[in-house]
Design a protein around this motif. Structure first.
Motif, PDB file in Angstrom:
ATOM      1  N   GLU A 122      -5.073  25.832 -14.521  1.00  0.00           N
ATOM      2  CA  GLU A 122      -6.302  25.799 -13.731  1.00  0.00           C
ATOM      3  C   GLU A 122      -6.428  27.062 -12.883  1.00  0.00           C
ATOM      4  O   GLU A 122      -7.528  27.623 -12.767  1.00  0.00           O
ATOM      5  CB  GLU A 122      -6.335  24.551 -12.853  1.00  0.00           C
ATOM      6  CG  GLU A 122      -6.577  23.280 -13.648  1.00  0.00           C
ATOM      7  CD  GLU A 122      -6.376  22.002 -12.839  1.00  0.00           C
ATOM      8  OE1 GLU A 122      -6.021  22.089 -11.646  1.00  0.00           O
ATOM      9  OE2 GLU A 122      -6.564  20.918 -13.412  1.00  0.00           O
ATOM     10  N   GLU A 123      -5.320  27.513 -12.302  1.00  0.00           N
ATOM     11  CA  GLU A 123      -5.343  28.753 -11.525  1.00  0.00           C
ATOM     12  C   GLU A 123      -5.703  29.941 -12.412  1.00  0.00           C
ATOM     13  O   GLU A 123      -6.470  30.821 -12.010  1.00  0.00           O
ATOM     14  CB  GLU A 123      -3.995  28.979 -10.848  1.00  0.00           C
ATOM     15  CG  GLU A 123      -3.688  28.011  -9.732  1.00  0.00           C
ATOM     16  CD  GLU A 123      -2.264  28.108  -9.217  1.00  0.00           C
ATOM     17  OE1 GLU A 123      -1.471  28.940  -9.732  1.00  0.00           O
ATOM     18  OE2 GLU A 123      -1.927  27.351  -8.286  1.00  0.00           O
ATOM     19  N   LYS A 124      -5.150  29.974 -13.614  1.00  0.00           N
ATOM     20  CA  LYS A 124      -5.425  31.078 -14.535  1.00  0.00           C
ATOM     21  C   LYS A 124      -6.891  31.053 -14.965  1.00  0.00           C
ATOM     22  O   LYS A 124      -7.524  32.109 -15.079  1.00  0.00           O
ATOM     23  CB  LYS A 124      -4.500  30.990 -15.751  1.00  0.00           C
ATOM     24  CG  LYS A 124      -4.512  32.223 -16.610  1.00  0.00           C
ATOM     25  CD  LYS A 124      -4.001  33.416 -15.832  1.00  0.00           C
ATOM     26  CE  LYS A 124      -3.614  34.550 -16.714  1.00  0.00           C
ATOM     27  NZ  LYS A 124      -3.142  35.698 -15.938  1.00  0.00           N
ATOM     28  N   ILE A 125      -7.445  29.866 -15.177  1.00  0.00           N
ATOM     29  CA  ILE A 125      -8.857  29.746 -15.548  1.00  0.00           C
ATOM     30  C   ILE A 125      -9.737  30.320 -14.443  1.00  0.00           C
ATOM     31  O   ILE A 125     -10.710  31.029 -14.716  1.00  0.00           O
ATOM     32  CB  ILE A 125      -9.214  28.271 -15.846  1.00  0.00           C
ATOM     33  CG1 ILE A 125      -8.563  27.836 -17.163  1.00  0.00           C
ATOM     34  CG2 ILE A 125     -10.733  28.070 -15.896  1.00  0.00           C
ATOM     35  CD1 ILE A 125      -8.607  26.340 -17.409  1.00  0.00           C
ATOM     36  N   GLN A 126      -9.392  30.056 -13.187  1.00  0.00           N
ATOM     37  CA  GLN A 126     -10.157  30.603 -12.069  1.00  0.00           C
ATOM     38  C   GLN A 126     -10.098  32.129 -12.072  1.00  0.00           C
ATOM     39  O   GLN A 126     -11.109  32.797 -11.831  1.00  0.00           O
ATOM     40  CB  GLN A 126      -9.646  30.051 -10.744  1.00  0.00           C
ATOM     41  CG  GLN A 126      -9.962  28.583 -10.550  1.00  0.00           C
ATOM     42  CD  GLN A 126      -9.340  28.009  -9.284  1.00  0.00           C
ATOM     43  OE1 GLN A 126      -8.612  28.690  -8.565  1.00  0.00           O
ATOM     44  NE2 GLN A 126      -9.619  26.740  -9.016  1.00  0.00           N
TER      45      GLN A 126
ATOM     46  N   GLU B  57      10.875  29.460 -12.320  1.00  0.00           N
ATOM     47  CA  GLU B  57      11.741  28.647 -11.464  1.00  0.00           C
ATOM     48  C   GLU B  57      11.001  27.414 -10.961  1.00  0.00           C
ATOM     49  O   GLU B  57      11.567  26.336 -10.878  1.00  0.00           O
ATOM     50  CB  GLU B  57      12.283  29.471 -10.296  1.00  0.00           C
ATOM     51  CG  GLU B  57      13.351  30.459 -10.696  1.00  0.00           C
ATOM     52  CD  GLU B  57      14.555  29.807 -11.351  1.00  0.00           C
ATOM     53  OE1 GLU B  57      15.034  28.772 -10.841  1.00  0.00           O
ATOM     54  OE2 GLU B  57      15.010  30.325 -12.383  1.00  0.00           O
ATOM     55  N   GLU B  58       9.727  27.601 -10.618  1.00  0.00           N
ATOM     56  CA  GLU B  58       8.922  26.463 -10.167  1.00  0.00           C
ATOM     57  C   GLU B  58       8.855  25.390 -11.248  1.00  0.00           C
ATOM     58  O   GLU B  58       8.985  24.200 -10.958  1.00  0.00           O
ATOM     59  CB  GLU B  58       7.494  26.916  -9.829  1.00  0.00           C
ATOM     60  CG  GLU B  58       7.379  27.869  -8.669  1.00  0.00           C
ATOM     61  CD  GLU B  58       5.967  28.422  -8.520  1.00  0.00           C
ATOM     62  OE1 GLU B  58       5.009  27.782  -9.001  1.00  0.00           O
ATOM     63  OE2 GLU B  58       5.831  29.492  -7.920  1.00  0.00           O
ATOM     64  N   LEU B  59       8.662  25.822 -12.474  1.00  0.00           N
ATOM     65  CA  LEU B  59       8.555  24.864 -13.575  1.00  0.00           C
ATOM     66  C   LEU B  59       9.879  24.151 -13.828  1.00  0.00           C
ATOM     67  O   LEU B  59       9.892  22.951 -14.094  1.00  0.00           O
ATOM     68  CB  LEU B  59       8.089  25.567 -14.849  1.00  0.00           C
ATOM     69  CG  LEU B  59       6.645  26.039 -14.845  1.00  0.00           C
ATOM     70  CD1 LEU B  59       6.343  26.817 -16.102  1.00  0.00           C
ATOM     71  CD2 LEU B  59       5.692  24.864 -14.691  1.00  0.00           C
TER      72      LEU B  59
ATOM     73  N   PRO C 163       9.125  18.113 -10.851  1.00  0.00           N
ATOM     74  CA  PRO C 163       9.389  16.749 -11.311  1.00  0.00           C
ATOM     75  C   PRO C 163       8.543  16.382 -12.533  1.00  0.00           C
ATOM     76  O   PRO C 163       8.981  15.617 -13.384  1.00  0.00           O
ATOM     77  CB  PRO C 163       9.025  15.871 -10.113  1.00  0.00           C
ATOM     78  CG  PRO C 163       8.265  16.732  -9.173  1.00  0.00           C
ATOM     79  CD  PRO C 163       8.552  18.159  -9.522  1.00  0.00           C
ATOM     80  N   ASP C 164       7.340  16.938 -12.625  1.00  0.00           N
ATOM     81  CA  ASP C 164       6.459  16.683 -13.765  1.00  0.00           C
ATOM     82  C   ASP C 164       5.990  18.033 -14.294  1.00  0.00           C
ATOM     83  O   ASP C 164       5.057  18.634 -13.756  1.00  0.00           O
ATOM     84  CB  ASP C 164       5.273  15.819 -13.337  1.00  0.00           C
ATOM     85  CG  ASP C 164       4.363  15.429 -14.498  1.00  0.00           C
ATOM     86  OD1 ASP C 164       4.515  15.988 -15.598  1.00  0.00           O
ATOM     87  OD2 ASP C 164       3.493  14.559 -14.287  1.00  0.00           O
TER      88      ASP C 164
ATOM     89  N   LEU D 221       2.268  22.634 -15.159  1.00  0.00           N
ATOM     90  CA  LEU D 221       1.620  23.555 -16.089  1.00  0.00           C
ATOM     91  C   LEU D 221       0.106  23.457 -15.975  1.00  0.00           C
ATOM     92  O   LEU D 221      -0.596  24.475 -16.014  1.00  0.00           O
ATOM     93  CB  LEU D 221       2.054  23.273 -17.528  1.00  0.00           C
ATOM     94  CG  LEU D 221       3.413  23.829 -17.925  1.00  0.00           C
ATOM     95  CD1 LEU D 221       3.831  23.291 -19.288  1.00  0.00           C
ATOM     96  CD2 LEU D 221       3.406  25.340 -17.932  1.00  0.00           C
ATOM     97  N   SER D 222      -0.403  22.255 -15.821  1.00  0.00           N
ATOM     98  CA  SER D 222      -1.850  22.081 -15.672  1.00  0.00           C
ATOM     99  C   SER D 222      -2.365  22.821 -14.451  1.00  0.00           C
ATOM    100  O   SER D 222      -3.431  23.447 -14.494  1.00  0.00           O
ATOM    101  CB  SER D 222      -2.209  20.591 -15.581  1.00  0.00           C
ATOM    102  OG  SER D 222      -1.996  19.965 -16.822  1.00  0.00           O
ATOM    103  N   VAL D 223      -1.621  22.769 -13.353  1.00  0.00           N
ATOM    104  CA  VAL D 223      -2.012  23.505 -12.146  1.00  0.00           C
ATOM    105  C   VAL D 223      -2.031  25.007 -12.429  1.00  0.00           C
ATOM    106  O   VAL D 223      -2.975  25.713 -12.049  1.00  0.00           O
ATOM    107  CB  VAL D 223      -1.072  23.171 -10.967  1.00  0.00           C
ATOM    108  CG1 VAL D 223      -1.304  24.108  -9.789  1.00  0.00           C
ATOM    109  CG2 VAL D 223      -1.242  21.719 -10.545  1.00  0.00           C
TER     110      VAL D 223
END
Length: 121
Positions: free
Chosen positions: A84-88, A67-69, A73-74, A79-81
């Motif tokens: 990055e969270e998944k990488i952490q 739903e967030e995606l 707006p971008d 997705l990049s955010v």
């Protein structure tokens, strides 16, 4: 589109699509004859679900962020955010696994790998 066509276009089984519908990842409406009818954008969404799973996201994470995606707006930035969270999370898990590996390695050859190392047992 009906479930068979959606399955053919996504390479998923009907059972998988039914499961995704049951857990709320995808929504279809029921036609008068009882058949499921899915919107055309369901194809792209299911491809996204499959790719997200391949990248290590759980179905719960996919459902939560879907739903967030859709409202972002971008989408690329959103997705990049997420990535990055998944990488952490992956980095944290790798550190935990390295610690576990070191502890297991320390116990090899101790006679009883479940005994605390360095304490009389």
């Amino acid at each position: 589109m009906r479930i068979g066509e959606l399955a053919a276009q996504t390479g998923m089984t009907r059972d998988t699509i039914r499961f995704y519908e049951k857990v709320g990842l995808i929504a279809g409406r029921r036609l008068a004859n009882g058949y499921r009818d899915f919107p055309p954008e369901a194809v792209a969404w299911l491809h996204y679900v499959r790719m997200a799973q391949t990248l290590g996201f759980s179905l719960a994470e996919i459902a939560r962020t879907g739903e967030e995606l859709r409202g972002a707006p971008d989408v690329a930035e959103a997705l990049s955010v997420l990535f990055e969270e998944k990488i952490q999370l992956v980095d944290a898990r790798m550190a935990e696994l390295a610690t576990l590996r070191a502890e297991l390695t320390e116990r090899v050859g101790t006679g009883c790998p479940l005994r605390a190392v360095g304490r009389p047992g």
